[in-house]
Design a protein around this motif. Structure first.
Motif, short mmCIF file in Angstrom:
data_model
loop_
_atom_site.label_atom_id
_atom_site.label_comp_id
_atom_site.label_asym_id
_atom_site.label_seq_id
_atom_site.Cartn_x
_atom_site.Cartn_y
_atom_site.Cartn_z
N UNK A 180 0.82 -1.21 0.00
CA UNK A 180 0.00 0.00 0.00
C UNK A 180 0.86 1.27 0.00
N UNK A 181 2.01 1.22 0.65
CA UNK A 181 2.92 2.37 0.61
C UNK A 181 3.40 2.61 -0.81
N UNK A 182 3.84 1.55 -1.49
CA UNK A 182 4.32 1.68 -2.87
C UNK A 182 3.20 2.18 -3.78
N UNK A 183 2.01 1.64 -3.61
CA UNK A 183 0.85 2.05 -4.41
C UNK A 183 0.54 3.53 -4.18
N UNK A 184 0.52 3.95 -2.93
CA UNK A 184 0.25 5.35 -2.60
C UNK A 184 1.30 6.30 -3.15
N UNK A 185 2.57 5.90 -3.03
CA UNK A 185 3.64 6.74 -3.58
C UNK A 185 3.54 6.81 -5.11
N UNK A 186 3.19 5.71 -5.73
CA UNK A 186 3.00 5.69 -7.19
C UNK A 186 1.85 6.61 -7.59
N UNK A 187 0.72 6.51 -6.88
CA UNK A 187 -0.44 7.35 -7.20
C UNK A 187 -0.14 8.84 -7.06
N UNK A 188 0.70 9.19 -6.11
CA UNK A 188 1.02 10.60 -5.86
C UNK A 188 2.27 11.07 -6.61
N UNK A 189 2.86 10.18 -7.40
CA UNK A 189 4.05 10.55 -8.16
C UNK A 189 5.30 10.69 -7.32
N UNK A 190 5.34 10.08 -6.15
CA UNK A 190 6.48 10.22 -5.24
C UNK A 190 7.30 8.95 -5.09
N UNK A 191 7.10 7.98 -5.96
CA UNK A 191 7.80 6.72 -5.83
C UNK A 191 9.24 6.78 -6.34
#
Length: 115
Positions: free
Chosen positions: A92-103
Motif C-alpha cells: 500500500x505504501x508503494x501504491x500510494x507513492x506511485x499514485x502521488x508521483x512520489x515513488x
C-alpha cells in the motif's frame, strides 16, 4: 535468496528498501498496482453496496497479480511469505507513492534505476 530472511530485517525501515529491490522491474510494480487497485475497488464496492461476501475476494485479487508478477516477471519469491504484515503495508505504501508521483525518489534511494 538467502537461507533465513527472518533475521535480515528487524524493522520496516530496513525492510522497505529490500521490498523495493524485490520489485525492481516496472512490470512487477504495475502488476502490484493492478492487484492493489482491485483490492481497494472491491473493498469500496462491498462497503457501498453492503455486499460483505465480496470482501473474501480481496486477498485473491491482490495476491494473484502480485504473485504472478514475482514468479513470471521478477523471478523471485514474494516477500509476503516471510514478512506478511510488512509486505502488505509496503504494497500500500508503494501504491500510494506511485499514485502521488512520489515513488521515483524512493526507488532511487533503494538503488533502483527505472528506464
Amino acid at each position: 535468496m538467502t537461507g533465513n530472511r527472518l533475521k535480515e530485517h528487524q524493522s520496516f525501515e530496513t525492510f522497505w528498501p529490500y521490498y523495493l529491490q524485490e520489485h525492481a522491474k516496472p512490470a512487477t510494480r504495475t502488476m502490484h498496482y493492478i492487484g492493489t487497485s482491485l483490492v481497494v475497488a472491491i473493498a469500496a464496492y462491498a462497503v457501498v453496496t453492503a455486499s460483505w461476501p465480496w470482501l473474501l475476494a480481496m486477498p485473491l485479487a491482490g495476491y494473484f497479480f502480485a504473485w504472478l508478477a514475482h514468479w513470471r516477471i521478477e523471478k523471485n519469491r514474494p516477500a509476503t511469505f516471510t514478512y506478511p504484515l510488512w509486505s502488505l503495508f509496503a504494497d500500500f505504501k508503494m501504491w500510494g507513492l506511485w499514485l502521488t508521483g512520489k515513488l521515483k525518489p524512493e526507488l532511487q534511494k533503494a538503488g533502483i534505476v527505472d528506464p
